[in-house]
Design an enzyme around this catalytic site. Structure first.
Site, mmCIF file in Angstrom:
data_model
loop_
_atom_site.group_PDB
_atom_site.id
_atom_site.type_symbol
_atom_site.label_atom_id
_atom_site.label_comp_id
_atom_site.label_asym_id
_atom_site.label_seq_id
_atom_site.Cartn_x
_atom_site.Cartn_y
_atom_site.Cartn_z
ATOM 1 C CG ASP A 36 53.476 33.671 9.837
ATOM 2 O OD1 ASP A 36 52.239 33.711 9.768
ATOM 3 O OD2 ASP A 36 54.189 33.214 8.927
ATOM 4 C CG ASP A 68 57.131 32.545 6.417
ATOM 5 O OD1 ASP A 68 56.143 33.256 6.169
ATOM 6 O OD2 ASP A 68 57.054 31.318 6.564
ATOM 7 C CG ASP A 121 54.608 37.822 7.084
ATOM 8 O OD1 ASP A 121 53.565 37.873 7.746
ATOM 9 O OD2 ASP A 121 55.036 36.781 6.563
#
Length: 885
Positions: A329, A626, A630
């Protein structure tokens, strides 16, 4: 429990329950320590009763159930009966008691190791459960541990949060709850005024709300469920499963040779009528492999905790060491996640308006209304009287911008009535709000905020420099798009703010309009790259690990950040999620290995990319994330690394490792520890197989040719102890070094026992076998041994030499390819302690446990020869490493 709305109404609804709990839905519980303590005594604490820890003696009992030890126990019993019957007490009991003592030693060492490991996992589990949540208490919104929650507390929940206790919905918007963990139902449940029930352990899938806590701890539905369940057993890691198979094969081979050896010795016993029951050799089954894996993983887990990585699943340690791809990410992992509005284009499609004085009053009014109402964040006063901004980093940056323009959060919120709020959605890439304007006759206005290209595409008008609403013509549109591209090329995250007058009424159940908006402006948010990320990405590349950025951001922003981090190279591909989705299977096969940046990605895009990398290209994929969006990719990956501080509870639950400091550099540390675990187990297996091969061949060949075995059962049990428990302690706890990140990853198809290991095993085994065979053949003449005890002295020298061969081989096994095996040895205090303990016990066995261990006192000359024989194995090991394989 029954979601009984009638019963709730009987008690006066949510407000009636709040009154009975002596709390306020606005201010929460009053700050009265005594009252809070009484409330805790009455309702209990918000913790679940944990299963009682197993005592040390339970681990001892479990260790005694090992099949090999049971076989040895039977051997000990037979040895005692035969020995006492033929040689009397106490001489005839020496072998049997020796085996019993060895069994007890192995049992207590194993039990101690397992007991300490269970305590360690308990500590790690406590760390994992440290969850904070936003609570209003005594009129102030604050962060609190979920353990401090009491009935009557007002808790604020957002997307991705786990519901911390049972309670009731007070207020909020578009709340969808995932109750699958409790009910097994995959469909999310809508929670609102009509169905206000929220259950502990469920997760917020969409929306945000305030809830009133009514039940905590073991009295919640989750607590009642937990009371009926017992904790699952410890799962074996993939490496443990693989090595248990290796152990079984070696065990069967060892048992086969042991049976033949036993048959040969029994035949010799019958022919020559010898009565010697000490030559039964059952110690070939190698138990140390699973122990070595467990020790190495547990050791790595503890050390990784110090490096800000909380390992939730044991297998994650070793899996990360084989990772070939990291899909990372962007926000908070590669960047600092501390955002500020750097530039903005508001109310003027021809020049930048950077100062409050440059904004027209009407444009400023609309901007502040949009900022303070279309948000999931809040501006509150802390207990110390300081202003605090709560919310995601992006929300905090926008709110801070609004405050810098002179806006008043509370005043803006009170000036309108919030009809509906749709929180940011990772699929739509935008959030929306509908407000009622009481001072303007109850007019309705919708606000939209989100990804610039998406929100701007829904706009038909724009505010000009005079604060007037004008048509969004081609020139204005081109300028705004150029502004977005310019902001993105400077690695700024761009957001577009827009509004629309809603005609014909609006109810909270209606969908917020998605077109016909007027653009208020575009803001560029700066999120600097974390220090050390570029260096960490370079380390990954050197280690053969591909790093790919997967983000929801604008492609230009993503590319700028990726170049700054060293992720995007000249031969790499940057692609947007919608384009990725359109590709055919054949195109994906060619494209995916080249993808280094995926922008504007949806949860499904991340999931698809990870799935293709794993199944089609056979990569071992690590995914960082996070947020709730995800979770699908984290689940699909070989290993999920959730970001601890900023991460939602959904992301944490999906992850194998939680990075407590949100830093990409920590991910590199996890990979290094994973590789260390893998190579440490390889070192141990190399060492153990060498001992096994020599012990088997020596005793088998000697029994066949001479009718006696030079190594007795007690001596072999001591050697087994060296190569199993002590060897595992020494070699499985080697800390990682930077050289580990300069070699390619093993991947899925790599052979565990490599050609390098076979070279070292066979070469070292050949030397040890030759030296022991030479001692057997001409040891008496070499050491000038004569008399009745010459056989005992020679066998003691052979046993001592064999043990010192293992001591020095253990040092050589620290490095499988490097000649310098002493580098960093003194830094590993466990290894040094094991070596010292092994030598000390060997001296005690030789010098003080004669009749017990079938040994006798040796002279200094004989001791020196034994040590020298063992030491010669080290230069031989060094020479072997020069042989190419």
């Amino acid at each position: 429990e029954g979601h009984d709305v009638k019963k709730l109404r009987f008690h006066g609804g949510v407000n009636g329950i709040a009154q009975k709990l002596c709390t306020s839905t606005n201010d929460g519980l009053p700050k009265d320590v005594d009252a809070l303590n009484r409330r805790q005594e009455l309702f209990g604490i918000n913790k679940f009763a944990e299963s009682e820890s197993k005592s040390f003696w339970v681990f001892v009992w479990e260790a005694l159930h090992d099949m090999t030890l049971m076989i040895l126990a039977v051997c000990a019993f037979v040895s005692l009966i035969v020995g006492i019957a033929t040689e009397g007490w106490p001489k005839g009991a020496h072998d049997g008691l020796g085996i019993v003592a060895s069994i007890m030693l192995v049992v207590f060492v194993t039990a101690t190791s397992d007991y300490r490991q269970s305590l360690q996992f308990k500590d790690l589990d406590k760390e994992k459960k440290k969850i904070s949540i936003q609570v209003t208490r005594n009129g102030f919104r604050q962060k609190m541990s979920i353990y401090e929650l009491l009935p009557g507390d007002i808790v604020h929940l957002a997307i991705g949060d786990q519901v911390p206790a049972d309670g009731l919905f007070v207020s909020g918007f578009s709340v969808l709850i995932d109750e699958s963990s409790l009910t097994g139902e995959s469909e999310p449940v809508m929670v609102g005024v009509e169905t206000p029930f929220l259950l502990s352990g469920t997760k917020v899938q969409d929306g945000s709300c305030k809830m009133l806590i009514t039940t905590v701890g073991m009295r919640t539905q989750w607590g009642k469920l937990m009371a009926t369940l017992s904790e699952g057993g410890d799962d074996e890691t993939p490496l443990q499963v693989k090595l248990n198979g290796v152990a079984t094969i070696i065990g069967k081979i060892g048992l086969f040779f042991a049976v033949i050896t036993f048959a040969v010795l029994v035949q010799g016993l019958v022919v020559r009528k010898w009565k010697d029951g000490s030559h039964v050799d059952w110690s070939a089954v190698p138990e140390g492999l699973p122990l070595a894996v467990t020790l190495s993983l547990a050791f790595a887990m503890k050390k990784m905790m110090n490096d800000k990585a909380l390992v939730r699943h044991l297998a994650a340690c070793e899996t990360m060491g084989s990772a070939t791809t990291i899909c990372s990410d962007k926000t908070g992992t590669l960047t600092t996640n501390h955002m500020t509005v750097s530039v903005r284009e508001v109310g003027n499609p021809s020049k930048f308006a950077n100062m409050k004085s440059e904004l027209h009053d009407s444009a400023l009014k609309l901007l502040l209304q949009s900022i303070f109402n279309n948000t999931g964040g809040e501006v509150v006063m802390s207990k110390e009287g300081k202003r605090e901004i709560l919310g995601t980093p992006t929300e905090a940056a926008i709110l801070e911008f609004g405050l810098s323009l002179g806006g008043d959060f509370q005043a803006e919120r009170e000036a309108v009535k919030l009809v509906k709020l749709e929180p940011f959605n990772s699929t739509k890439k935008r959030m929306g709000a509908v407000v009622e304007l009481p001072v303007e006759g109850g007019r309705l206005r919708a606000h939209s905020k989100g990804a610039s290209e998406i929100v701007l595409a829904s706009c038909e008008k724009v505010i000009n420099s005079k604060g007037e609403v004008v048509a969004l013509d081609d020139s204005s549109l081109k300028f705004l798009q150029a502004t977005i591209d310019q902001f993105a090329s400077e690695a700024l995250r761009t957001l577009c703010l827009a509004y629309k007058e809603v005609q014909g009424g609006f109810s909270p159940n209606d969908l917020i309009p998605e077109s016909g908006y007027t653009c208020i402006g575009i803001v560029g948010i700066k999120d600097p790259v974390r220090p050390g990320v570029k260096e960490s990405v370079a380390v990954c590349h050197a280690a053969g690990i591909a790093v790919r950025m997967v983000t929801g951001d604008n492609i230009n922003t993503a590319k700028a950040i990726a170049r700054e981090c060293g992720i995007l190279t000249s031969d790499g591909v940057a692609i947007e999620g919608p384009v990725f989705r359109e590709k055919s299977q054949a195109e994906l096969l060619e494209l995916i290995p080249k993808i280094q940046v995926m922008a504007r990605s949806s949860p499904l895009d991340k999931h698809t990319l990870v799935k293709h990398l794993r199944t089609t290209f056979d990569d071992v994929v690590a995914v960082t994330g996070d947020g709730t969006n995800d979770a699908p990719a984290l689940h699909e990956a070989d290993i999920g690394l959730a970001m601890g501080i900023a991460g939602t509870e959904v992301a944490k639950e999906s992850a194998d490792v939680i990075i407590l400091d949100d830093n990409f550099s920590t991910i590199v540390t996890v990979a290094k520890w994973g590789r260390s675990v893998y190579i440490n187990i390889q070192k141990f297996v190399q060492f153990q197989l060498t001992v096994n091969v020599v012990a088997l061949v020596v005793n088998f060949s000697s029994a066949c040719m001479t009718g006696s075995a030079p190594l007795t059962a007690v001596q072999l049990l001591w050697v087994n102890m060296i190569m199993d428990t002590l060897g595992a302690l020494a070699l499985a706890t080697e800390p990682p070094n930077n050289a580990l990140m300069k070699r390619p990853p093993v991947g899925r198809k790599g052979h565990f026992i490599t050609n390098v290991m076979w070279r070292n095993i066979l070469g070292q085994s050949f030397y040890q076998f030759l030296i022991i065979w030479k001692l057997q053949a001409s040891g008496k003449s070499m050491f000038e041994l004569e008399g009745s005890d010459s056989d005992l002295v020679l066998n003691t020298i052979i046993f001592n030499s064999f043990v010192f061969c293992q001591v020095f081989n253990e040092i050589s096994s620290r490095e499988m390819e490097s000649i310098n095996v002493f580098k960093g040895m003194l830094n590993n205090y466990v290894f040094v302690m094991v070596l010292v303990a092994t030598v000390a016990f060997q001296i005690i066995i030789i010098e003080f446990l004669g009749t017990f261990a079938n040994t006798t006192h040796l002279t200094s000359h004989q001791w020196g020869a034994c040590v020298l024989i063992g030491f010669i194995g080290m230069p031989i090991a060094a020479i072997l490493k020069l042989v190419p394989v």
